[in-house]
Design an enzyme around this catalytic site. Structure first.
Site, PDB file in Angstrom:
ATOM      1  N   CYS A 146      52.132  35.521  37.295  1.00 26.56           N
ATOM      2  CA  CYS A 146      51.390  36.207  38.362  1.00 26.56           C
ATOM      3  C   CYS A 146      52.259  36.616  39.550  1.00 26.56           C
ATOM      4  CB  CYS A 146      50.233  35.330  38.834  1.00 26.56           C
ATOM      5  SG  CYS A 146      50.738  33.676  39.411  1.00 26.56           S
ATOM      6  N   HIS A 190      47.756  30.624  41.783  1.00 25.61           N
ATOM      7  CA  HIS A 190      47.773  32.019  41.346  1.00 25.61           C
ATOM      8  C   HIS A 190      48.235  32.894  42.503  1.00 25.61           C
ATOM      9  CE1 HIS A 190      46.797  35.318  38.749  1.00 25.61           C
ATOM     10  NE2 HIS A 190      45.866  35.818  39.555  1.00 25.61           N
ATOM     11  N   ASP A 206      44.204  42.547  41.379  1.00 28.01           N
ATOM     12  CA  ASP A 206      44.977  41.570  40.624  1.00 28.01           C
ATOM     13  C   ASP A 206      45.646  42.231  39.423  1.00 28.01           C
ATOM     14  OD1 ASP A 206      46.082  39.379  39.435  1.00 28.01           O
ATOM     15  OD2 ASP A 206      44.268  38.153  39.513  1.00 28.01           O
TER      16      ASP A 206
END
Length: 287
Positions: A146, A190, A206
């Site tokens: 991520c 994250h 995202d």
């Protein structure tokens, strides 16, 4: 400067002794806890580091508009700044995207589609990157987790003249049905992106979801099922064996015992302190 929107969510958080001041909260948070403050970038923060297990209450409006009326000059400089002398290919690509998509929202959508259509791969075992980190990730290796995706997207957005920032936090969690509470583990950490759009303020996007939707919808363990890297550095962690029914039941049962004990101790301390002030001073306001 923010505008609450959508349904309010009220919740209680219990956090351990992190020795840090940052506190867990959902987007658009407020609290009446006198030990907490709301920072300029909309995070709850304790006035003093958490040196022991602490519980606090908060309310959030996840659909809130954050900075909807614009950024001041200092913020704009901050969220458009880039390191000098690195990632020339990323900068050139950002210029091409800006020419093709003059509207900010369209450019953000195109960038997300790029992560979805190109052969990017989600992994906790990415190759080592050199000086031009974003160039190598975006155009050569295309393998990462991520933080790689959030960092690269933020770099390209800023290079295209759109204020953006990386958000580091936690996504997902595990419901313990025995106590009806959510466990947030360190492996739920994250990173994603907030981009500032006119009239909308800071909007969360995202890029990881475009590459590995199972990471967002099902959690890290499912996303890494084929790779085998989930908690590989912690072979004795019970969470690593959640797919074994009896181990999982034992783990959640023990956690619920610990959770109830902590909550009762914290609640008892709070009630006891309140009773003391009420009995001797006639008020629970410590000030």
């Amino acid at each position: 400067p923010w505008q609450p929107a959508g349904d309010e969510i009220s919740y209680k958080v219990m956090t351990g002794a992190s020795q840090q001041r940052w506190a867990f909260s959902l987007r658009g948070a407020t609290t009446s806890d006198s030990n907490m403050v709301l920072t300029r970038d909309f995070m709850l923060q304790a006035r003093r580091p958490f040196t022991q297990t602490t519980a606090y209450r908060a309310s959030s409006w996840p659909d809130s508009l954050l900075d909807p009326d614009g950024l001041d000059s200092l913020q704009e400089r901050l969220y458009l700044s880039l390191p000098q002398g690195v990632d020339p290919r990323s900068r050139a690509w950002a210029e091409e995207l800006r020419e093709e998509y003059p509207d900010d929202e369209d450019l953000v959508a195109a960038l997300l589609q790029h992560f979805n259509r190109e052969p990017f791969h989600y992994t906790l075992r990415p190759p080592t990157l050199g000086r031009h980190t974003n160039d190598e990730f975006l155009f050569d290796t295309q393998r990462g987790f991520c933080a790689h995706y959030a960092g690269a997207m933020t770099f390209v957005l800023r290079a295209a003249g759109i204020p953006a920032r990386v958000v580091a936090g936690y996504q997902g969690g595990e419901l313990n049905p025995r106590g009806n509470y959510v466990l947030v583990h360190q492996f739920d950490a994250h990173a994603w992106v907030e981009v500032w759009l006119p009239g909308q303020g800071w909007v969360s996007v995202d890029p990881t979801f475009q590459v590995a939707p199972e990471r967002i919808e099902q959690g890290l363990q499912q996303a890494l099922q084929g790779e085998g890297s989930f908690l590989e550095d912690s072979p004795l962690s019970a969470a690593r064996y959640r797919n074994i029914d009896w181990v999982n039941r034992l783990r959640l049962g023990w956690d619920e015992v610990n959770f109830q004990w902590q909550m009762r101790v914290l609640s008892y301390q709070s009630e006891r302190q309140g009773d003391f002030f009420r009995r001797w001073l006639g008020t629970t306001d410590w000030q």
